[in-house]
Enzyme design. Structure first.
Site, PDB file in Angstrom:
ATOM      1  N   THR A  50       0.847  -1.192   0.000  1.00 49.50           N
ATOM      2  CA  THR A  50       0.000   0.000   0.000  1.00 49.50           C
ATOM      3  C   THR A  50       0.880   1.239   0.000  1.00 49.50           C
ATOM      4  OG1 THR A  50      -0.096   0.013   2.416  1.00 49.50           O
ATOM      5  CG2 THR A  50      -1.909  -1.082   1.248  1.00 49.50           C
ATOM      6  N   ASN A  74       1.583   4.857   0.807  1.00 49.05           N
ATOM      7  CA  ASN A  74       1.052   5.787   1.814  1.00 49.05           C
ATOM      8  C   ASN A  74       1.316   7.227   1.367  1.00 49.05           C
ATOM      9  OD1 ASN A  74       1.493   3.184   3.125  1.00 49.05           O
ATOM     10  ND2 ASN A  74       0.947   4.243   5.016  1.00 49.05           N
ATOM     11  N   GLU A 123      -3.813   4.669   2.849  1.00 53.70           N
ATOM     12  CA  GLU A 123      -2.975   3.622   2.264  1.00 53.70           C
ATOM     13  C   GLU A 123      -3.636   3.125   0.993  1.00 53.70           C
ATOM     14  OE1 GLU A 123      -1.300   0.701   4.705  1.00 53.70           O
ATOM     15  OE2 GLU A 123      -1.805   1.709   6.578  1.00 53.70           O
TER      16      GLU A 123
HETATM   17  P1  ADP Z   1       5.068   0.992   3.538  1.00 51.42           P
HETATM   18  O1  ADP Z   1       4.683   0.564   4.896  1.00 51.42           O
HETATM   19  O2  ADP Z   1       6.346   1.766   3.513  1.00 51.42           O
HETATM   20  O3  ADP Z   1       3.947   1.708   2.851  1.00 51.42           O
HETATM   21  P2  ADP Z   1       4.366  -1.345   2.010  1.00 51.42           P
HETATM   22  O4  ADP Z   1       4.809  -2.697   2.439  1.00 51.42           O
HETATM   23  O5  ADP Z   1       2.940  -0.972   2.222  1.00 51.42           O
HETATM   24  O6  ADP Z   1       5.356  -0.340   2.722  1.00 51.42           O
HETATM   25  O7  ADP Z   1       4.765  -1.187   0.487  1.00 51.42           O
HETATM   26  C1  ADP Z   1       4.383   0.017  -0.150  1.00 51.42           C
HETATM   27  C2  ADP Z   1       5.303   0.409  -1.276  1.00 51.42           C
HETATM   28  O8  ADP Z   1       5.324  -0.628  -2.261  1.00 51.42           O
HETATM   29  C3  ADP Z   1       4.786   1.635  -1.973  1.00 51.42           C
HETATM   30  O9  ADP Z   1       5.237   2.826  -1.356  1.00 51.42           O
HETATM   31  C4  ADP Z   1       5.335   1.468  -3.375  1.00 51.42           C
HETATM   32  O10 ADP Z   1       6.611   2.083  -3.450  1.00 51.42           O
HETATM   33  C5  ADP Z   1       5.487  -0.049  -3.542  1.00 51.42           C
HETATM   34  N1  ADP Z   1       4.468  -0.675  -4.407  1.00 51.42           N
HETATM   35  C6  ADP Z   1       4.751  -1.593  -5.383  1.00 51.42           C
HETATM   36  N2  ADP Z   1       3.648  -2.007  -6.008  1.00 51.42           N
HETATM   37  C7  ADP Z   1       2.601  -1.333  -5.448  1.00 51.42           C
HETATM   38  C8  ADP Z   1       1.176  -1.343  -5.696  1.00 51.42           C
HETATM   39  N3  ADP Z   1       0.609  -2.108  -6.642  1.00 51.42           N
HETATM   40  N4  ADP Z   1       0.407  -0.522  -4.942  1.00 51.42           N
HETATM   41  C9  ADP Z   1       0.957   0.245  -3.990  1.00 51.42           C
HETATM   42  N5  ADP Z   1       2.287   0.287  -3.697  1.00 51.42           N
HETATM   43  C10 ADP Z   1       3.115  -0.491  -4.427  1.00 51.42           C
HETATM   44 MG    MG Z   2       1.955   0.944   2.967  1.00 47.69          MG
END
Ligand code: ADP
Ligand code: MG
Length: 223
Positions: free
Chosen positions: A44, A46, A132
């Site tokens: 997700t 953010n 998110e």
């Molecule tokens: P965080 O807690 O830092 O948000 P996540 O585990 O939720 O980490 O991963 C989010 C990150 O993954 C996003 O900021 C983006 O860079 C990357 N990402 C890759 N594919 C997607 C997708 N389909 N939708 C949203 N984010 C994605």
């Molecule tokens: Mg996230």
């Protein structure tokens, strides 16, 4: 707790979004709680919530859907050669580019359907409100620092407390299908065209973003 029983395959009125939608939100992609990908297999993106707090402080927490305009210009690491992009839902690819484009480069600017949660995520007992966004597209790599415009078009459901991570993931999978189906309707598709497309692909607000402050925020939020 989540009610038992089958879920509605669509969310939002057939006739198109109604008040308070569409809701516009913009922000750079920042670090979240670092659990989306790792624990759930559903990353997700953010974005900061200040915009929402000022324009829609009373918006109920829950799961929503809409379109996302993304600019990878401000995160060069995300713009290299792609390994898993079809390009079929991007604005900058020719309409005929449906075959798996294993050597395609991710377009700098693109529009995608998305499902998002706004709220406190009771399962994780969060104390701060978060936005998110799970974008319904396969990205070859992370895009932290990217500029993101979000047009929220409808509400799917409230947030529930879950008995297990599996139950949570199962509901999110259904949310993705409901969002994709709901956004596929002509009355919603028009929100990725014309003046809406112009708004979704206008990232001029990024000029006013304090990138140093952003980097500090990213570090603070990481742990
Ligand atoms: P965080 O807690 O830092 O948000 P996540 O585990 O939720 O980490 O991963 C989010 C990150 O993954 C996003 O900021 C983006 O860079 C990357 N990402 C890759 N594919 C997607 C997708 N389909 N939708 C949203 N984010 C994605
Ligand atoms: Mg996230």
């Amino acid at each position: 707790m989540r009610p038992d029983g089958p879920r509605d395959p669509y969310a939002g009125p057939e006739a198109g979004p109604e008040a308070p939608f569409p809701i516009k939100l913009c922000g750079p992609v920042i670090k979240g709680f670092g659990r989306g990908s790792r624990e759930l297999g559903i990353p997700t993106a953010n974005i900061p919530t200040e915009g929402l707090s000022t324009t829609h402080p009373d918006l109920p927490s829950g799961i929503y859907y809409g379109f996302v305009g993304l600019s990878l210009k401000s995160c060069p690491s995300a713009t290299g050669a792609s390994s898993s992009t079809s390009g079929s839902d991007s604005t900058t690819s020719p309409p005929s580019s449906t075959p798996a484009a294993s050597t395609a480069v991710e377009p700098i600017i693109s529009i995608h359907p998305a499902v998002l949660s706004i709220g406190y995520n009771p399962f994780y007992k969060n104390t701060v409100r978060s936005v998110e966004i799970h974008i319904l597209h396969d990205f070859p790599r992370d895009f932290y620092g990217a500029a993101l415009n979000l047009l929220v078009l409808g509400y799917i459901r409230p947030e529930y407390d879950y008995v297990s991570v599996d139950a949570l993931v199962e509901d999110i999978r259904i949310d993705c299908a409901v969002a994709a189906r709901s956004l596929d309707r002509a009355t919603y598709q028009r929100f990725r065209r014309d003046e809406w497309e112009a708004w979704l692909t206008d990232f001029s607000w990024m000029d006013n973003v304090d990138t140093h402050k952003l980097e500090r925020e990213m570090l603070n939020q990481k742990e």
